[in-house]
Write an enzyme that holds these catalytic residues in place. Structure first.
Site, PDB file in Angstrom:
ATOM      1  N   GLY A  14       0.831  -1.193   0.000  1.00  0.00           N
ATOM      2  CA  GLY A  14       0.000   0.000   0.000  1.00  0.00           C
ATOM      3  C   GLY A  14       0.867   1.246   0.000  1.00  0.00           C
ATOM      4  O   GLY A  14       2.028   1.219   0.427  1.00  0.00           O
ATOM      5  N   CYS A  15       0.312   2.356  -0.478  1.00  0.00           N
ATOM      6  CA  CYS A  15       1.124   3.574  -0.602  1.00  0.00           C
ATOM      7  C   CYS A  15       1.593   4.088   0.761  1.00  0.00           C
ATOM      8  O   CYS A  15       2.796   4.283   0.974  1.00  0.00           O
ATOM      9  CB  CYS A  15       0.357   4.644  -1.373  1.00  0.00           C
ATOM     10  SG  CYS A  15      -1.263   5.058  -0.720  1.00  0.00           S
ATOM     11  N   HIS A  16       0.672   4.302   1.696  1.00  0.00           N
ATOM     12  CA  HIS A  16       1.084   4.762   3.025  1.00  0.00           C
ATOM     13  C   HIS A  16       1.985   3.728   3.703  1.00  0.00           C
ATOM     14  O   HIS A  16       2.988   4.078   4.337  1.00  0.00           O
ATOM     15  CB  HIS A  16      -0.140   4.985   3.918  1.00  0.00           C
ATOM     16  CG  HIS A  16      -1.045   6.080   3.483  1.00  0.00           C
ATOM     17  ND1 HIS A  16      -0.710   7.408   3.582  1.00  0.00           N
ATOM     18  CD2 HIS A  16      -2.290   6.044   2.955  1.00  0.00           C
ATOM     19  CE1 HIS A  16      -1.713   8.152   3.138  1.00  0.00           C
ATOM     20  NE2 HIS A  16      -2.675   7.351   2.747  1.00  0.00           N
TER      21      HIS A  16
END
Length: 307
Positions: A113-115
């Site tokens: 995931g990006c975060h």
């Protein structure tokens, strides 16, 4: 020639993967006509004909798509949240532990995931080196461009008559149940979910993840942390930077349009700030997916990336 099928090529991540691959001479993109794009039988046939499938789908659709792939030679890189903490799936962040070798040997890879990418990059090595205890109570805040929220939100932000409240940073996931928390905990090998504060910003792409620490609660110093990061983050894709600030500021848009990640340490002897900057659509999504594909194919990891 390697055959690639992108299931969900109309979404933001799928479109960017397609753009990156369409002119690569060693790759044949398997595509479906518009009228068959959502046809289950056509998608299944394309997936089972491919060497590598990128899944750029909602979680439930990604799970269904995986079940339809029965060709043992087809590798899957899933960009959804569906399989990031599942047994049998390799987490696609090759810069930590021995994951690069495990990715190369896997047929099921969950793109981070990006975060979570920034949090894992900052925390996992420090847990492994016992600087941070596994049961530490951590906090994290993350600034992101609006492009990571999907086509509907992108359209809202780019509308001429958008709500004026969208012109300022907006914190979300206020109930502390963000979908990236599970992978942040599992991959970082911690036992307590961090207090996580994601903030969507009124710019298209870019990301800045920050983990603050009190020196008295860790087993080491800022200097120890810098040395760990320097040793492991020394590639073109993830690199440590001693001089990252811009005249006392740190912009979340500095890596917009790029596929690399910058790791930095700030603060003083009492309070330490760990930061990771990258593009939420780059190392936080499609760039990471392409890197994982390159590893699977035994190619230079940087092939097709903007660095």
């Amino acid at each position: 020639m390697t055959k690639i099928f992108i299931d969900g090529s109309a979404g933001t991540t799928g479109l960017r993967i397609h753009e990156r691959l369409k002119n690569r001479g060693e790759i044949e993109l398997l595509t479906l006509p518009e009228n068959l794009r959502k046809d289950a039988a056509a998608r299944k046939e394309a997936a089972n004909s491919a060497d590598i499938v990128f899944l750029c789908l909602p979680d439930d659709a990604a799970r269904e798509a995986v079940l339809s792939i029965d060709n043992p030679n087809t590798a899957v890189i899933d960009a959804s949240t569906a399989h990031r903490t599942c047994d049998g799936w390799e987490y696609g962040f090759p810069e930590i532990s021995d994951r690069r070798e495990r990715i190369a040997a896997s047929k099921r890879i969950a793109n981070p995931g990006c975060h979570a990418s920034g949090f894992v990059a900052l925390v996992e090595p420090l847990v492994r080196e016992k600087i941070i205890k596994k049961d530490a109570a951590l906090t994290c805040f993350s600034l992101t461009g609006y492009s990571g929220a999907g086509k509907k939100v992108i359209a809202e932000y780019e509308s001429a008559d958008r709500d004026t409240l969208m012109s300022a940073p907006r914190q979300y996931a206020l109930g502390q149940s963000h979908k990236h928390l599970k992978e942040m905990v599992k991959i970082s090998n911690i036992t307590t979910s961090p207090v996580f504060c994601p903030i969507i910003e009124p710019f298209y792409s870019g990301m800045e993840v920050t983990v603050p620490l009190f020196a008295k609660y860790i087993c080491g110093s800022a200097s120890d942390i810098r040395n760990i990061y320097r040793e492991i983050y020394n590639t073109k894709i993830v690199h440590y930077n001693d001089n990252a600030d811009e005249n006392g500021f740190l912009s979340a848009a500095a890596y917009s349009g790029r596929d690399d990640m910058e790791i930095s340490v700030f603060g003083n002897d009492e309070r330490i700030i760990l930061t990771a900057r990258y593009d939420n659509l780059g190392k936080g999504a499609s760039g990471s997916a392409i890197q994982n594909m390159n590893i699977l194919l035994g190619l230079d990891e940087t092939s097709g990336l903007e660095l």
